[in-house]
Design a protein around this motif. Structure first.
Motif, PDB file in Angstrom:
ATOM      1  N   TYR A   1      -5.641 125.549  31.579  1.00  0.00           N
ATOM      2  CA  TYR A   1      -5.908 126.917  32.055  1.00  0.00           C
ATOM      3  C   TYR A   1      -5.958 127.933  30.918  1.00  0.00           C
ATOM      4  CZ  TYR A   1      -4.108 124.306  36.046  1.00  0.00           C
ATOM      5  OH  TYR A   1      -3.879 123.334  36.966  1.00  0.00           O
TER       6      TYR A   1
ATOM      7  N   GLY B   1     -15.636 123.359  44.028  1.00  0.00           N
ATOM      8  CA  GLY B   1     -14.422 123.093  43.248  1.00  0.00           C
ATOM      9  C   GLY B   1     -14.585 123.309  41.758  1.00  0.00           C
ATOM     10  N   LYS B   2     -15.727 123.858  41.320  1.00  0.00           N
ATOM     11  CA  LYS B   2     -15.957 124.073  39.880  1.00  0.00           C
ATOM     12  C   LYS B   2     -14.821 124.878  39.257  1.00  0.00           C
ATOM     13  CE  LYS B   2     -18.839 127.456  38.310  1.00  0.00           C
ATOM     14  NZ  LYS B   2     -20.049 128.191  37.879  1.00  0.00           N
ATOM     15  N   GLN B   3     -14.188 124.365  38.232  1.00  0.00           N
ATOM     16  CA  GLN B   3     -13.176 125.158  37.512  1.00  0.00           C
ATOM     17  C   GLN B   3     -13.430 125.089  36.008  1.00  0.00           C
ATOM     18  OE1 GLN B   3      -9.101 124.035  37.205  1.00  0.00           O
ATOM     19  NE2 GLN B   3      -9.483 121.856  36.983  1.00  0.00           N
TER      20      GLN B   3
ATOM     21  N   ARG C   1     -12.212 127.159  31.975  1.00  0.00           N
ATOM     22  CA  ARG C   1     -11.484 128.203  31.268  1.00  0.00           C
ATOM     23  C   ARG C   1     -12.447 129.327  30.889  1.00  0.00           C
ATOM     24  NH1 ARG C   1      -6.869 126.155  27.122  1.00  0.00           N
ATOM     25  NH2 ARG C   1      -7.264 128.293  26.400  1.00  0.00           N
ATOM     26  N   THR C   2     -11.951 130.562  30.969  1.00  0.00           N
ATOM     27  CA  THR C   2     -12.831 131.693  30.647  1.00  0.00           C
ATOM     28  C   THR C   2     -12.558 132.218  29.234  1.00  0.00           C
ATOM     29  OG1 THR C   2     -11.289 133.320  31.524  1.00  0.00           O
ATOM     30  CG2 THR C   2     -12.892 132.413  33.072  1.00  0.00           C
TER      31      THR C   2
ATOM     32  N   ALA D   1     -12.050 120.671  40.717  1.00  0.00           N
ATOM     33  CA  ALA D   1     -10.776 121.267  41.158  1.00  0.00           C
ATOM     34  C   ALA D   1      -9.711 120.170  41.184  1.00  0.00           C
ATOM     35  CB  ALA D   1     -10.944 121.872  42.542  1.00  0.00           C
TER      36      ALA D   1
ATOM     37  N   TYR E   1      -8.610 114.663  42.015  1.00  0.00           N
ATOM     38  CA  TYR E   1      -9.738 115.524  42.369  1.00  0.00           C
ATOM     39  C   TYR E   1     -10.700 114.734  43.243  1.00  0.00           C
ATOM     40  CZ  TYR E   1     -11.383 112.734  38.481  1.00  0.00           C
ATOM     41  OH  TYR E   1     -11.670 111.664  37.678  1.00  0.00           O
TER      42      TYR E   1
END
Ligand code: AMP
Ligand code: GLY
Length: 429
Positions: free
Chosen positions: A219, A411-413, A415-416, A337, A343
């Motif tokens: 994250y 469910g796309k995840q 880090r930004t 996700a 997942y």
């Protein structure tokens, strides 16, 4: 017209998709086969029906099908001796033999080579008995690092802040990783930013590729569990004078030491470094390209990859086979996700072509598959690596994120904050 050769590439990740695309650019590339491959790779190569970890099977299939070069992506086939079997069959292979692959396959082996070569790394002791190991950890106390000796799919390293965490790590290493935990290493904790340096080598000449930096936590803000890597950039903008030269020198010394020990290391040597206040120190070596590091290093590299890989195999590698521009690359991993925990799979992915069409953007497939209707669906934890190459770091980063927004699956995840700290400077890495 250069004579063309058919190529078999082993592996199924984003790293292998990037390798495949770069190999396909070569004038020497004939038919391309992959085992097992993924949804992206199977759009440009045929599947070879072989178990990538079975040396005899890979060597026999390569011979029967007129393959001229076998390229090994992941570590497991290297440690199993696939390169040895392929070479014994008279076929060129990219990747170290089983003995040389012990640089990744056994952390104790790697430490001993580093000791002999006189290269800086964390102080350590190794143990084969849990009680003795736990006693030593109690004596030293945390912070301290515990590592299973063998391959543990990226899970065998516990960076423990406290003695209790370290003791739990010792127990886990001795019990949870099978033979990989027969020996356990207790290591001094190093501090500083990390930097990876991939290099090609034929066992004598070492040609460094570009530096890169992975983001291992799940994250934003480097929070959450460790993963295979959630994003990466290249080059690393915060190196101090002399640090790159020092890392190159360390890799050359290791290859020279192995040669002196009677071991030819040919393939990619991946050095993981901690840039400590006393200079770069080795965290680990891997016997293969990094994933996702490859997805930012190869798109920036100017080289005929088939020629370079053949030269690694036959001892004719030279510095002039690889060159670099002054561009930057940033790659963001789109994950399912729940990753790195459990997942769901089979989610239809939309927007890959639109993202791929953005300037300087390439979408590498990692955990994808083609479903029965020919649609691309998710099939793994890390699904896609969205890489952008541009003239500035900021532009590469902006383009990569703009492309990420065009891709959609349930469910796309992601880090930004990939690359954000690097922009802020050394003290923030
Ligand atoms: P490795 O698989 O050995 O690279 O370890 C995985 C990660 O654990 C590294 O990328 C570092 O973030 C961390 N690590 C490994 N060894 C050390 C060490 N001696 N000191 C601090 N962190 C470490
Ligand atoms: N990105 C870490 C590795 O390839 O081991």
């Amino acid at each position: 017209m250069a004579n063309m050769i058919d190529i078999l590439l082993l592996g199924a990740g984003g790293r292998e998709h990037a390798l495949l695309m770069k190999l396909a650019e070569s004038e020497r590339a004939g038919k391309l086969y992959v085992a097992p491959g993924n949804g992206g790779m199977l759009q440009i190569a045929d599947a070879a029906p072989v178990n990538q970890d079975d040396p005899a099977e890979v060597a026999a299939w390569a011979k029967d099908n007129g393959i001229g070069l076998v390229v090994i992506g992941p570590e497991a086939p290297l440690v199993e001796g696939v390169a040895d079997a392929v070479r014994a069959g008279g076929i060129a292979c990219f990747g170290p033999n089983a003995q040389a692959a012990q640089m990744e396959g056994s952390k104790e082996f790697a430490k001993q080579v580093m000791d002999r070569a006189g290269v800086p790394t964390a102080a350590y002791r190794s143990f084969t008995e849990e009680d003795a190991c736990a006693d030593y950890v109690r004596e030293l106390g945390g912070p301290i690092v515990i590592k299973a000796d063998g391959l543990a799919a990226g899970k065998g390293v516990i960076v423990a802040q406290t003695t209790d965490e370290a003791l739990a790590g010792v127990h886990e290493c001795f019990t949870a990783f099978g033979d990989a935990g027969n020996t356990v290493i207790v290591e001094e904790m190093l501090e500083g930013p990390e930097c990876s340096l991939l290099a090609l080598t034929d066992g004598t000449t070492v040609v460094p590729l570009a530096t890169s930096q992975d983001h291992k936590r799940a994250y934003d803000g480097d929070k959450g569990p460790n993963t295979g890597g959630m994003g990466v950039y290249s080059p690393v903008p915060i190196l101090l004078d002399g640090e790159l030269e020092r890392m190159i020198e360390i890799e050359q010394k290791v290859v020279d030491q192995l040669r002196a020990d009677g071991i030819t290391y040919s393939g990619c040597l991946y050095g993981g470094f901690m840039l400590t206040k006393d200079g770069p120190k080795v965290l680990e070596f891997n016997a293969r390209f990094g994933d996702p590091e490859t997805q930012v290093v190869l798109p920036r590299m100017k080289a005929d990859l088939v020629e370079a890989f053949l030269a690694c195999d036959n001892g004719t590698l030279s510095e002039d086979m690889v060159s670099w521009g002054d561009d930057w690359a940033v790659s963001v991993v789109l994950a399912s996700a729940g990753y790195p925990g459990s997942y769901e799979k089979g989610k239809v992915i939309h927007g890959i072509d639109e993202a791929d069409a953005c300037e300087g953007v390439t979408v590498y497939h990692a955990g994808t598959a083609l479903d029965e209707y020919g649609k691309i669906v998710t099939s793994g934890g890390r699904v896609l690596d969205v890489t952008a190459v541009a003239q500035t770091f900021e532009q590469a980063r902006a383009n990569a994120y703009a492309a990420c927004d065009l891709i959609d699956f349930e469910g796309k995840q992601f880090r930004t904050d990939i690359g954000l700290k690097a922009i802020l400077g050394r003290e923030n890495l």
